[in-house]
Design a protein around this motif. Structure first.
Motif, PDB file in Angstrom:
ATOM      1  N   VAL A  85       0.865  -1.185   0.000  1.00 18.66           N
ATOM      2  CA  VAL A  85       0.000   0.000   0.000  1.00 18.66           C
ATOM      3  C   VAL A  85       0.902   1.236   0.000  1.00 18.66           C
ATOM      4  O   VAL A  85       1.800   1.336   0.824  1.00 18.66           O
ATOM      5  CB  VAL A  85      -0.872   0.007   1.278  1.00 18.66           C
TER       6      VAL A  85
ATOM      7  N   GLN B 108       3.897   8.883  -0.890  1.00 18.55           N
ATOM      8  CA  GLN B 108       4.019   8.175  -2.175  1.00 18.55           C
ATOM      9  C   GLN B 108       2.754   8.382  -3.021  1.00 18.55           C
ATOM     10  O   GLN B 108       2.833   8.604  -4.225  1.00 18.55           O
ATOM     11  CB  GLN B 108       4.283   6.680  -1.917  1.00 18.55           C
TER      12      GLN B 108
ATOM     13  N   GLY C 137       9.580   8.555   8.623  1.00 15.98           N
ATOM     14  CA  GLY C 137       9.246   7.146   8.419  1.00 15.98           C
ATOM     15  C   GLY C 137       8.077   6.921   7.487  1.00 15.98           C
ATOM     16  O   GLY C 137       7.459   5.865   7.503  1.00 15.98           O
ATOM     17  N   SER C 138       7.774   7.927   6.634  1.00  8.34           N
ATOM     18  CA  SER C 138       6.611   7.765   5.761  1.00  8.34           C
ATOM     19  C   SER C 138       7.006   7.336   4.348  1.00  8.34           C
ATOM     20  O   SER C 138       6.193   7.363   3.439  1.00  8.34           O
ATOM     21  CB  SER C 138       5.793   9.055   5.716  1.00  8.34           C
ATOM     22  N   GLY C 139       8.275   6.974   4.168  1.00  9.77           N
ATOM     23  CA  GLY C 139       8.678   6.426   2.867  1.00  9.77           C
ATOM     24  C   GLY C 139       9.037   7.478   1.833  1.00  9.77           C
ATOM     25  O   GLY C 139       8.760   7.302   0.639  1.00  9.77           O
ATOM     26  N   LYS C 140       9.712   8.536   2.271  1.00  7.88           N
ATOM     27  CA  LYS C 140      10.120   9.571   1.313  1.00  7.88           C
ATOM     28  C   LYS C 140      11.233   9.048   0.399  1.00  7.88           C
ATOM     29  O   LYS C 140      11.324   9.443  -0.756  1.00  7.88           O
ATOM     30  CB  LYS C 140      10.587  10.836   2.057  1.00  7.88           C
ATOM     31  N   THR C 141      12.060   8.148   0.946  1.00  5.69           N
ATOM     32  CA  THR C 141      13.215   7.685   0.164  1.00  5.69           C
ATOM     33  C   THR C 141      12.778   7.075  -1.165  1.00  5.69           C
ATOM     34  O   THR C 141      13.295   7.458  -2.214  1.00  5.69           O
ATOM     35  CB  THR C 141      14.041   6.659   0.983  1.00  5.69           C
TER      36      THR C 141
ATOM     37  N   GLY D 264      16.724  10.862   9.290  1.00  4.20           N
ATOM     38  CA  GLY D 264      16.693   9.965   8.136  1.00  4.20           C
ATOM     39  C   GLY D 264      16.991   8.502   8.397  1.00  4.20           C
ATOM     40  O   GLY D 264      16.504   7.649   7.667  1.00  4.20           O
TER      41      GLY D 264
ATOM     42  N   ASP E  34      16.958   4.821   9.270  1.00  5.30           N
ATOM     43  CA  ASP E  34      15.773   3.974   9.408  1.00  5.30           C
ATOM     44  C   ASP E  34      16.127   2.680  10.130  1.00  5.30           C
ATOM     45  O   ASP E  34      16.707   1.776   9.549  1.00  5.30           O
ATOM     46  CB  ASP E  34      15.228   3.678   7.994  1.00  5.30           C
TER      47      ASP E  34
ATOM     48  N   ARG F 228      12.533   8.405  14.906  1.00  2.00           N
ATOM     49  CA  ARG F 228      13.305   7.174  14.680  1.00  2.00           C
ATOM     50  C   ARG F 228      12.486   5.960  15.094  1.00  2.00           C
ATOM     51  O   ARG F 228      12.850   4.826  14.805  1.00  2.00           O
ATOM     52  CB  ARG F 228      14.631   7.176  15.465  1.00  2.00           C
TER      53      ARG F 228
ATOM     54  N   ARG G 187       8.161   3.869  12.662  1.00  2.00           N
ATOM     55  CA  ARG G 187       8.392   3.980  11.213  1.00  2.00           C
ATOM     56  C   ARG G 187       7.350   3.173  10.436  1.00  2.00           C
ATOM     57  O   ARG G 187       6.871   2.146  10.905  1.00  2.00           O
ATOM     58  CB  ARG G 187       9.796   3.472  10.838  1.00  2.00           C
TER      59      ARG G 187
END
Ligand SMILES: Nc1ncnc2c1ncn2[C@@H]1O[C@H](COP(=O)(O)OP(=O)(O)OP(=O)(O)O)[C@@H](O)[C@H]1O
Length: 786
Positions: A209, A214, A252-256, A618, A620, A645, A648
């Motif tokens: 999901v 994203q 921790g929301s998946g920006k990477t 940043g 994780d 930290r 996440r």
């Protein structure tokens, strides 16, 4: 069914979730099915968190990923008495499912703007165009007349305020966008056309999901024209040349992966478009800048996993790397440009409002230390003859991940010499995408010159810029906007690219799924006691959920991290692993030691990791159950990042504990405010009637009112220097020994030192003349202070 077993079951009611004694769900328990933070039921009369709206459109788009765990609701439709399907029927059903998963050849079905609006609202996604609209509306003119406004305000302040508020809202509405959200990762392949291998890699990573950031950012970055096709009133937002993007989303929301997926996909597409046997080479096309080495190598790992089988090479910048760069032909001009850029930056930092962003003292050192850590490699390189440098092959790289200083050193041909302005000797014309992760800290005065230097060196006329962070001060936003506009003015013949900002949830707040505790310990020794209590809880009746390892402990300085480690390392019993369970990580350690500690913490061998702000951003660690701010963070943003930290990817049960002493009272209000705001966002804010009750983990209203407001100047000083008494040489030390004991130890040490010194002097004198031996003998008789 064994009826005796059923009858012999205890009749005691199991404690409910969040009640004392109830089994607690911890981040270390594993990933959550739905990593989203916000999914409100918008439109319904009783809006409630945690319930997701069902959409017809999303199903119509034939996605191969399930939307959320809400599908469990269908359990009510189960008919236990229905006849069982035959094997043929089962096979036919499977075939139909497989067919439904096949990509549709026709044009993907896009949602109408109203539906987009509802979904964006329910996930708290807000898009604003900050710059680059083809026709700038009247707000520019409005901004240019502040003095007139002030005058009006004086006449009838309230009326004017109301009007200004209305106008601001109207302007904001005008600039808002409602693009297509990404409802499932399946749409990336079928609707937005990403390369199938990349899509497979996303699935293989177990991402089912999409998180809010994203959902919001991927369609716009991948195919902006499609994402905005159904949006109305966007005639002045020209996206043919792509967009510049600013993503502000929780930790921790998946920006990477939000920035890596478009970067990798763009490279694959460009390579496919320009393919010839000669050009099929790796060309540096994207640069990701991150403030610390730990974060940079984490991004490289993520990137490599996504790029498997695509032929895209993701590389971590090192001193020994040779990149394809053009010598700057107009060096004189660049020198001036360079100087000018530095002057500009300095001017910006002074002229703009006081930055709220954190730059822990350690972060600066971390990049400083980059140079130290890479010295080994450099010395190895130097050992070879001078020719070897030239002979070193050019590194094959498509995406370069770097800390700012190390890349700038490459561009300038060496380290900065004191008192001399830096001259960018090389440029990177092939780079088409510059990504700043933790952009607010990279553009904070401490890293600003380095980051701006890299930005200047990326000379491609269609350079795409994306900036990401969980916190974004308004002055940093203004700086980004200004520089993007400035770059656009260099090519007036081209349509400017819009700069679009996405904010997820409330800006500058902590993730909604963690519990906060603010603990007053009065004194420094009180903190040590409190930390030991957290390590060895004596009763479950403690306020709030207990803190279970693994957890991180943040201190203000390296010395304090080291001292705390010395104090705590024997606190874990030998049978539980002893001192190996507690570790310390900071920027004065060597590169290899740092990586080893990170690996041990990730593997669960280390339970308590004591560190400085070097790990605040940043990094994780998926299963970290908690964060202890042993020393109060130096700003609200620092709190958001440290607390982030834990919790996440939507994991529940994380705890963020902050100790504060008498010395911290003048500064703790900003942290208390962030906690209150974050809890409000999570729907846990204290109601008026509950004030005075011990609400778990919340900052009570009386405390918020009682804490003094932090003055601007104090905020600035705190950010740069931290709490003064905790700086090196300050009076606050971490030790269990009383000050009397410490003084006695100091005296003894000094006396021994003095004795040794006298002895040495006497021996030296003895060598020179005859009278000395007697003195030396005399000296030996003295036994020092005992
Ligand atoms: N769609 C997803 N579903 C499940 N997990 C995800 C998803 N996207 C990312 N993750 C995981 O979430 C974790 C956090 O991601 P990431 O490090 O990118 O967060 P971030 O937003 O950059 O955080 P920070 O602001 O702290 O840098 C990672 O372990 C990542 O693998």
């Amino acid at each position: 069914m064994d009826i005796f077993k059923v009858l012999s079951r205890g009749i005691k009611a199991q404690p409910k979730k969040n009640q004392p004694g109830a089994p607690q769900l911890l981040p270390s328990a594993g990933a959550k099915v739905n990593p989203q933070f916000f999914h409100d039921n918008v439109g319904g009369s009783n809006a409630k968190r945690g319930k997701k709206r069902k959409r017809k459109g999303a199903q119509a788009n034939n996605n191969n990923a399930t939307e959320s765990g809400d599908d469990d609701d269908d359990a009510s439709d189960v008919d236990y008495f229905a006849p069982k399907p035959t094997p043929e029927e089962l096979a036919a059903k499977k075939d139909a499912e497989l067919k439904a998963d096949e990509p549709k050849k026709q044009k993907p079905k896009l949602m109408e703007e109203d539906e987009c609006r509802q979904i964006l609202k329910s996930h708290r996604l807000k898009f604003t165009v900050l710059a680059g609209r083809a026709t700038q509306p009247e707000e520019v003119a409005e901004q240019e007349k502040p003095s007139k406004k002030k005058k009006q305000k004086k006449d009838s302040k309230k009326e004017q305020e109301e009007e200004a508020h209305k106008k601001k809202k109207k302007d904001e509405d005008k600039k808002q966008l409602y693009p297509q959200p990404l409802n499932s990762f399946g749409e990336l392949k079928y609707t937005y056309g990403i390369h199938p291998t990349l899509a497979d890699n996303i699935t293989k990573q177990g991402f089912r999901v999409p998180t809010e950031v994203q959902m919001g950012s991927l369609p716009l970055q991948l195919r902006p024209e499609m994402a905005l096709e159904k949006a109305t009133g966007v005639e002045d937002v020209k996206v043919e040349r792509g967009i510049d993007f600013l993503g502000v989303a929780p930790t921790g929301s998946g920006k990477t992966i939000s920035f890596l997926i478009p970067a990798i996909d763009a490279i694959i597409k460009r390579r496919a478009d320009d393919y010839t046997p000669e050009t099929d080479e790796h060309v540096l096309q994207a640069i990701v800048v991150a403030p610390t080495r730990e974060l940079a190598s984490q991004i490289v790992n993520e990137g490599r996993k996504l790029a498997i089988g695509t032929g895209v090479r993701v590389v971590l910048m090192k001193r020994t790397l040779r990149l394809v760069a053009e010598e700057n032909k107009q060096e004189g001009e660049t020198e001036q440009d360079g100087k000018k850029a530095e002057e500009d930056s300095d001017h910006d930092s002074e002229a703009e409002s006081e930055p709220e962003e954190v730059v822990g003292s350690d972060e600066e050192e971390s990049d400083e230390e980059d140079s130290d850590a890479d010295k080994n490699e450099e010395s190895k390189a130097k050992k070879g003859d001078k020719k070897s440098k030239k002979e070193r092959p050019i590194t094959k790289v498509d995406i370069l991940v770097t800390t700012p200083k190390i890349l700038l050193n490459f561009l300038c041909g060496g380290e900065k010499e004191k008192g001399k302005p830096r001259i960018i000797k090389k440029t990177l014309p092939s780079v088409q995408s510059l990504i700043l992760d933790e952009a607010d800290v990279l553009l904070d005065p401490i890293f600003r010159k380095q980051t701006m230097g890299i930005w200047h060196a990326c000379t491609h006329p269609n350079l795409g810029m994306t900036c990401w962070s969980a916190t974004m001060a308004s002055n940093i936003e203004a700086l980004i906007t200004k520089h993007i506009e400035k770059r656009a003015r260099r090519t007036p013949e081209e349509t400017p690219k819009p700069l679009i900002r996405l904010v997820v949830g409330l800006k500058d707040t902590a993730v909604p799924n963690i519990t906060h505790k603010l603990i007053y310990t009065a004194t420094e020794p009180g903190k040590l006691l409190a930390l030991r209590q957290l390590l060895h809880p004596v009763s479950s009746a403690d306020s709030g959920p207990p803190l279970r390892p693994p957890f991180l402990v943040f201190t203000q300085t390296i010395e304090r991290a080291q001292a705390l480690h010395d104090e705590l390392k024997y606190d874990i019993p030998l049978e539980a692993g002893g001192s190996a369970r507690v570790a310390v990580l900071h920027s004065s350690l060597s590169d290899s030691v740092r990586s080893k500690i990170m690996a041990r913490f990730r593997s669960g061998e280390v339970w308590v990791l004591i560190t400085t702000d070097v790990l605040a951003r940043g990094v994780d660690f998926a299963g970290v159950n908690g964060v202890v701010n042993y020393d109060v963070p130096v700003s609200a943003a620092a709190y958001v990042h440290r607390a982030g930290r834990t919790g996440r990817a939507g994991r529940e049960g994380g705890v963020a504990v902050t100790f504060y002493t008498k010395d911290d009272i003048p500064f703790v209000k900003s942290v208390a405010n962030v906690i209150a705001m974050s809890e409000k966002q999570a729907g846990k804010d204290i109601e008026e009637k509950d004030i005075g009750k011990a609400a778990q983990g919340s900052v009570q209203k009386w405390l918020l009112d009682a804490l003094p407001k932090v003055a601007k100047e104090d905020k600035r000083k705190l950010k740069v220097r931290g709490v003064e008494s905790r700086r090196t040489g300050g009076k606050a030390t971490i030790t269990t020994k009383s000050s009397w004991e410490r003084r006695r130890e100091n005296n003894r040490r000094e006396a021994i030192e003095a004795s040794k010194r006298r002895k040495r002097e006497a021996q030296k004198a003895a060598k020179e003349g005859g009278a000395a031996p007697a003195a030396a003998e005399k000296e030996e008789e003295w036994t020092g202070l005992d």
